[in-house]
Design a protein around this motif. Structure first.
Motif, short mmCIF file in Angstrom:
data_model
loop_
_atom_site.label_atom_id
_atom_site.label_comp_id
_atom_site.label_asym_id
_atom_site.label_seq_id
_atom_site.Cartn_x
_atom_site.Cartn_y
_atom_site.Cartn_z
N ARG A 16 28.32 68.22 -6.54
CA ARG A 16 27.86 69.23 -5.57
C ARG A 16 26.56 69.89 -6.02
NH1 ARG A 16 33.32 69.94 -5.55
NH2 ARG A 16 33.26 71.78 -6.90
N VAL A 17 26.43 70.13 -7.32
CA VAL A 17 25.24 70.81 -7.83
C VAL A 17 24.02 69.88 -7.85
CG1 VAL A 17 24.22 71.88 -9.89
CG2 VAL A 17 26.55 72.46 -9.22
N TYR A 18 24.22 68.62 -8.22
CA TYR A 18 23.10 67.71 -8.45
C TYR A 18 22.94 66.61 -7.41
CZ TYR A 18 22.73 70.08 -12.89
OH TYR A 18 22.58 71.03 -13.85
N THR A 19 23.70 66.64 -6.34
CA THR A 19 23.64 65.56 -5.35
C THR A 19 22.25 65.40 -4.74
OG1 THR A 19 24.82 64.56 -3.52
CG2 THR A 19 24.35 66.91 -3.33
N HIS A 20 21.48 66.48 -4.65
CA HIS A 20 20.14 66.38 -4.08
C HIS A 20 19.19 65.55 -4.95
CE1 HIS A 20 19.79 69.69 -6.93
NE2 HIS A 20 18.49 69.49 -6.94
N LEU A 21 19.61 65.25 -6.14
CA LEU A 21 18.77 64.46 -7.05
C LEU A 21 19.08 62.96 -6.99
CD1 LEU A 21 18.94 66.80 -10.15
CD2 LEU A 21 17.09 66.61 -8.47
N LEU A 22 19.89 62.53 -6.04
CA LEU A 22 20.31 61.14 -5.98
C LEU A 22 19.68 60.31 -4.86
CD1 LEU A 22 24.10 61.75 -6.64
CD2 LEU A 22 22.42 60.83 -8.23
N PRO A 23 18.49 60.61 -4.40
CA PRO A 23 17.95 59.80 -3.29
C PRO A 23 17.72 58.34 -3.66
CG PRO A 23 16.23 61.20 -4.19
CD PRO A 23 17.54 61.59 -4.85
N ALA A 24 17.48 58.05 -4.94
CA ALA A 24 17.24 56.67 -5.36
C ALA A 24 18.50 55.82 -5.29
CB ALA A 24 16.66 56.64 -6.76
N SER A 25 19.66 56.46 -5.19
CA SER A 25 20.90 55.69 -5.16
C SER A 25 20.97 54.78 -3.93
CB SER A 25 22.12 56.60 -5.23
OG SER A 25 22.23 57.38 -4.06
N GLU A 26 20.38 55.22 -2.81
CA GLU A 26 20.35 54.37 -1.62
C GLU A 26 19.57 53.09 -1.89
OE1 GLU A 26 18.81 56.53 1.69
OE2 GLU A 26 20.42 58.01 1.63
N ASP A 27 18.47 53.23 -2.60
CA ASP A 27 17.65 52.07 -2.95
C ASP A 27 18.40 51.12 -3.87
OD1 ASP A 27 15.19 51.15 -2.14
OD2 ASP A 27 14.14 51.88 -3.93
N ARG A 28 19.09 51.64 -4.88
CA ARG A 28 19.87 50.80 -5.79
C ARG A 28 20.98 50.10 -5.03
NH1 ARG A 28 19.50 55.33 -9.14
NH2 ARG A 28 21.66 55.87 -8.68
N THR A 29 21.63 50.80 -4.13
CA THR A 29 22.71 50.22 -3.33
C THR A 29 22.18 49.09 -2.47
OG1 THR A 29 23.91 52.30 -3.30
CG2 THR A 29 24.49 50.69 -1.61
N ARG A 30 21.07 49.32 -1.81
CA ARG A 30 20.48 48.30 -0.94
C ARG A 30 20.12 47.04 -1.74
NH1 ARG A 30 16.61 51.23 0.59
NH2 ARG A 30 17.81 52.37 2.14
N ARG A 31 19.53 47.21 -2.92
CA ARG A 31 19.16 46.06 -3.75
C ARG A 31 20.40 45.29 -4.21
NH1 ARG A 31 15.55 49.86 -6.28
NH2 ARG A 31 16.96 49.88 -8.07
N ALA A 32 21.44 46.02 -4.58
CA ALA A 32 22.67 45.35 -5.04
C ALA A 32 23.30 44.53 -3.92
CB ALA A 32 23.66 46.39 -5.56
N ILE A 33 23.35 45.09 -2.73
CA ILE A 33 23.95 44.37 -1.59
C ILE A 33 23.08 43.17 -1.21
CG2 ILE A 33 24.54 44.54 0.86
CD1 ILE A 33 26.57 45.82 -1.07
N ASP A 34 21.77 43.35 -1.19
CA ASP A 34 20.87 42.23 -0.90
C ASP A 34 21.10 41.09 -1.88
OD1 ASP A 34 19.71 43.44 1.28
OD2 ASP A 34 17.87 44.04 0.22
N ALA A 35 21.20 41.41 -3.16
CA ALA A 35 21.41 40.39 -4.18
C ALA A 35 22.78 39.72 -4.01
CB ALA A 35 21.29 40.99 -5.57
N ALA A 36 23.80 40.50 -3.67
CA ALA A 36 25.15 39.96 -3.52
C ALA A 36 25.27 39.01 -2.33
CB ALA A 36 26.16 41.10 -3.37
N PHE A 37 24.47 39.24 -1.29
CA PHE A 37 24.56 38.41 -0.10
C PHE A 37 23.51 37.31 -0.05
CE2 PHE A 37 27.14 41.95 1.34
CZ PHE A 37 28.22 41.26 1.87
N GLY A 38 23.00 36.93 -1.21
CA GLY A 38 22.15 35.75 -1.29
C GLY A 38 20.71 35.95 -0.90
N ASN A 39 20.25 37.18 -0.84
CA ASN A 39 18.84 37.40 -0.56
C ASN A 39 18.02 37.29 -1.84
OD1 ASN A 39 19.31 37.77 2.15
ND2 ASN A 39 19.60 39.95 1.94
N GLY A 40 18.54 36.54 -2.76
CA GLY A 40 17.85 36.33 -4.02
C GLY A 40 18.38 37.23 -5.11
N PRO A 41 18.32 36.77 -6.33
CA PRO A 41 18.76 37.59 -7.45
C PRO A 41 17.77 38.73 -7.67
CG PRO A 41 17.76 35.60 -8.26
CD PRO A 41 17.83 35.48 -6.75
N PRO A 42 18.20 39.79 -8.29
CA PRO A 42 17.27 40.87 -8.56
C PRO A 42 16.16 40.39 -9.49
CG PRO A 42 19.54 41.55 -9.01
CD PRO A 42 19.54 40.09 -8.72
N GLY A 43 14.94 40.77 -9.18
CA GLY A 43 13.81 40.44 -10.05
C GLY A 43 13.70 41.45 -11.18
#
Length: 70
Positions: A36-63
């Motif tokens: 609750r105190v630090y949640t505003h500092l997590l905007p990059a988590s959406e980006d990490r999530t998107r990259r992980a899902i892209d990699a999992a569904f065959g859009n290429g391994p993470p570079g």
């Protein structure tokens, strides 16, 4: 001291540390409180999530930068 503590938490979250570990490091009894105190500092988590899902569904391994390659 408060600013130093907040900076410490910010740097760890930006580096990808998880809330549960950060809660432990900060001495919080409840990781929900830390979230609750630090949640505003997590905007990059959406980006990490998107990259992980892209990699999992065959859009290429993470570079080297963590992004999925085509």
């Amino acid at each position: 001291m408060h600013v130093l503590r907040h900076t410490y938490a910010s740097v760890l979250l930006d580096a990808g540390e998880n809330i549960k570990a950060l809660s432990l490091y900060l001495g919080h009894a409840d990781s929900g409180f830390t979230l609750r105190v630090y949640t505003h500092l997590l905007p990059a988590s959406e980006d990490r999530t998107r990259r992980a899902i892209d990699a999992a569904f065959g859009n290429g391994p993470p570079g080297p930068d963590g992004r999925a390659t085509a």
